[in-house]
Scaffold this motif. Structure first.
Motif, PDB file in Angstrom:
ATOM      1  N   LEU A   1       8.406   0.357   3.990  1.00 39.01           N
ATOM      2  CA  LEU A   1       7.575   0.313   5.187  1.00 39.01           C
ATOM      3  C   LEU A   1       7.307   1.739   5.628  1.00 39.01           C
ATOM      4  N   LEU A   2       6.047   2.177   5.527  1.00 35.70           N
ATOM      5  CA  LEU A   2       5.687   3.560   5.807  1.00 35.70           C
ATOM      6  C   LEU A   2       5.607   3.827   7.313  1.00 35.70           C
ATOM      7  N   ASP A   3       5.550   5.096   7.655  1.00 34.33           N
ATOM      8  CA  ASP A   3       5.521   5.506   9.058  1.00 34.33           C
ATOM      9  C   ASP A   3       4.295   4.995   9.803  1.00 34.33           C
ATOM     10  N   ASN A   4       3.217   4.691   9.091  1.00 31.79           N
ATOM     11  CA  ASN A   4       2.001   4.195   9.746  1.00 31.79           C
ATOM     12  C   ASN A   4       1.991   2.676   9.895  1.00 31.79           C
ATOM     13  N   GLY A   5       3.082   2.015   9.496  1.00 28.53           N
ATOM     14  CA  GLY A   5       3.164   0.567   9.612  1.00 28.53           C
ATOM     15  C   GLY A   5       2.669  -0.190   8.402  1.00 28.53           C
ATOM     16  N   ASN A   6       2.384   0.507   7.322  1.00 28.74           N
ATOM     17  CA  ASN A   6       1.888  -0.113   6.101  1.00 28.74           C
ATOM     18  C   ASN A   6       3.062  -0.498   5.204  1.00 28.74           C
ATOM     19  N   LEU A   7       3.180  -1.769   4.893  1.00 26.86           N
ATOM     20  CA  LEU A   7       4.191  -2.240   3.959  1.00 26.86           C
ATOM     21  C   LEU A   7       3.633  -2.106   2.550  1.00 26.86           C
ATOM     22  N   VAL A   8       4.314  -1.356   1.692  1.00 31.80           N
ATOM     23  CA  VAL A   8       3.772  -1.059   0.370  1.00 31.80           C
ATOM     24  C   VAL A   8       4.772  -1.440  -0.726  1.00 31.80           C
ATOM     25  N   LEU A   9       4.235  -1.772  -1.878  1.00 33.75           N
ATOM     26  CA  LEU A   9       5.014  -1.945  -3.096  1.00 33.75           C
ATOM     27  C   LEU A   9       4.697  -0.767  -4.004  1.00 33.75           C
ATOM     28  N   LEU A  10       5.745  -0.128  -4.531  1.00 34.97           N
ATOM     29  CA  LEU A  10       5.602   1.131  -5.245  1.00 34.97           C
ATOM     30  C   LEU A  10       6.069   1.041  -6.684  1.00 34.97           C
ATOM     31  N   SER A  11       5.480   1.892  -7.524  1.00 39.16           N
ATOM     32  CA  SER A  11       5.913   2.029  -8.909  1.00 39.16           C
ATOM     33  C   SER A  11       7.085   2.995  -8.980  1.00 39.16           C
ATOM     34  N   SER A  12       7.594   3.221 -10.178  1.00 38.22           N
ATOM     35  CA  SER A  12       8.691   4.172 -10.352  1.00 38.22           C
ATOM     36  C   SER A  12       8.259   5.600 -10.014  1.00 38.22           C
ATOM     37  N   LYS A  13       6.925   5.845 -10.022  1.00 36.15           N
ATOM     38  CA  LYS A  13       6.392   7.160  -9.673  1.00 36.15           C
ATOM     39  C   LYS A  13       5.898   7.198  -8.221  1.00 36.15           C
ATOM     40  N   ASN A  14       6.301   6.208  -7.451  1.00 33.21           N
ATOM     41  CA  ASN A  14       5.920   6.095  -6.039  1.00 33.21           C
ATOM     42  C   ASN A  14       4.412   5.923  -5.833  1.00 33.21           C
ATOM     43  N   GLU A  15       3.739   5.363  -6.809  1.00 29.10           N
ATOM     44  CA  GLU A  15       2.323   5.018  -6.659  1.00 29.10           C
ATOM     45  C   GLU A  15       2.222   3.683  -5.912  1.00 29.10           C
ATOM     46  N   VAL A  16       1.283   3.592  -4.973  1.00 33.14           N
ATOM     47  CA  VAL A  16       1.092   2.361  -4.216  1.00 33.14           C
ATOM     48  C   VAL A  16       0.363   1.341  -5.087  1.00 33.14           C
ATOM     49  N   LEU A  17       1.029   0.208  -5.319  1.00 31.98           N
ATOM     50  CA  LEU A  17       0.463  -0.849  -6.151  1.00 31.98           C
ATOM     51  C   LEU A  17      -0.050  -2.025  -5.330  1.00 31.98           C
ATOM     52  N   TRP A  18       0.479  -2.167  -4.138  1.00 29.99           N
ATOM     53  CA  TRP A  18       0.058  -3.224  -3.206  1.00 29.99           C
ATOM     54  C   TRP A  18       0.394  -2.751  -1.807  1.00 29.99           C
ATOM     55  N   GLU A  19      -0.442  -3.149  -0.810  1.00 30.10           N
ATOM     56  CA  GLU A  19      -0.183  -2.727   0.564  1.00 30.10           C
ATOM     57  C   GLU A  19      -0.649  -3.788   1.541  1.00 30.10           C
TER      58      GLU A  19
END
Length: 302
Positions: free
Chosen positions: A94-112
């Motif tokens: 859960l990011l500071d802007n309130g966006n819930l994200v799913l991340l890859s091993s490289k911290n790439e946003v795959l879903w939000e």
């Protein structure tokens, strides 16, 4: 499951609370809400499945296959999924802007969660066609009110997808709600082509804002007031609530008193059902017209 907990926004589980504050007591929802320490501030800003209701003790989790799932217990039936099993998801945050994200091993946003908004936009969140904001349901009845960005790029408030009662009259590819409370349309060069500002624009004391379509069908910008400890509407799209299509419901008429617009039954012999003033989150449910058939016949709602 890896979750980043915040000072101001909280990923809330099923056992925390019913987000609709008792409007429907038959279940709970999972979502993201403000966590400012003040009960009045803890509004939901995103809910799983657009407010999908589940029984107590249901499960919301990140599965090993990379999907966020909401499961109904004890049956184990999956009611909602992020459908991300093939994307290589490694963690959730859960990011500071309130966006819930799913991340890859490289911290790439795959879903939000920002890509599937419910009824609220947070600062920095955008709206692209065909994304919509849908007003919260009332008494388990799905709302007819939507805030949309059309295929041509125009912002509209619509009732049941075919009656437009407010529009921006300008078009672009992206609508964005900024941290200063400005709602704008931006072209491909990030230039503003249309915008509206809240009445407290530029006030340095305001730290929390959001844009929301309320149950009454109106679109509003809210700011948190640290003095009164309330969310204050600092802009609304439709100035006269009576201009919101169908805001009072069936067999009803919108009028005015000293406090503003008010709903009343159209017929004097109507049975009032859910009629209320036009305050935010109190959309009228309308009246019922009753007919008496025969001398000792039945009473039938029509």
């Amino acid at each position: 499951m890896c979750v980043s907990w915040l000072n101001h926004l909280l990923l809330s589980g099923l056992s925390v609370r019913n987000f609709n504050d008792g409007d429907d007591a038959d279940g709970y929802v999972v979502g993201i809400k403000y966590n400012l320490g003040d009960k009045a501030a803890k509004l939901p800003v995103w809910t799983v499945g657009g407010g999908l209701r589940v029984p107590l003790n249901s499960t919301f989790r990140l599965d090993k296959d990379g999907r966020l799932v909401l499961m109904k217990n004890p049956s184990g039936i999956t009611l909602w999924s992020s459908n991300t099993s093939t994307l290589g998801v490694q963690k959730a945050s859960l990011l500071d802007n309130g966006n819930l994200v799913l991340l890859s091993s490289k911290n790439e946003v795959l879903w939000e969660s920002f890509s599937s908004p419910t009824n609220t936009l947070l600062p920095g969140q955008s709206l692209h066609y065909p994304q919509t904001l849908r007003a919260p349901s009332t008494r388990s009845i799905s709302s007819y009110y939507n805030f949309v960005i059309s295929q041509t790029g125009e912002l509209k408030l619509v009732w049941e997808h075919n009656v437009t009662y407010w529009r921006s009259h300008f078009s672009s590819n992206e609508a964005r709600f900024d941290s200063d409370g400005v709602l704008g349309l931006y072209d491909d060069g990030n230039k503003v082509v249309w915008s509206v500002s809240p009445k407290d624009y530029g006030d340095p004391s305001v730290t929390f804002r959001h844009l929301r379509i309320d149950r009454d069908g109106n679109l509003r910008i809210y700011s948190w007031d640290n003095v009164s400890h309330t969310w204050k509407a600092v802009w609304q799209a439709v100035q006269d609530q009576c201009d919101v299509f169908g805001s009072c419901g069936l067999y009803s008429v919108c009028g005015y008193n000293s406090s503003g617009s008010i709903c009343d039954c159209l017929y004097s012999d109507s049975l009032e059902w859910g009629i209320s003033s036009s305050a935010a989150d109190s959309g009228g449910s309308g009246c019922k017209k009753w007919w008496i058939w025969g001398i000792v016949g039945c009473i039938q709602a029509c």
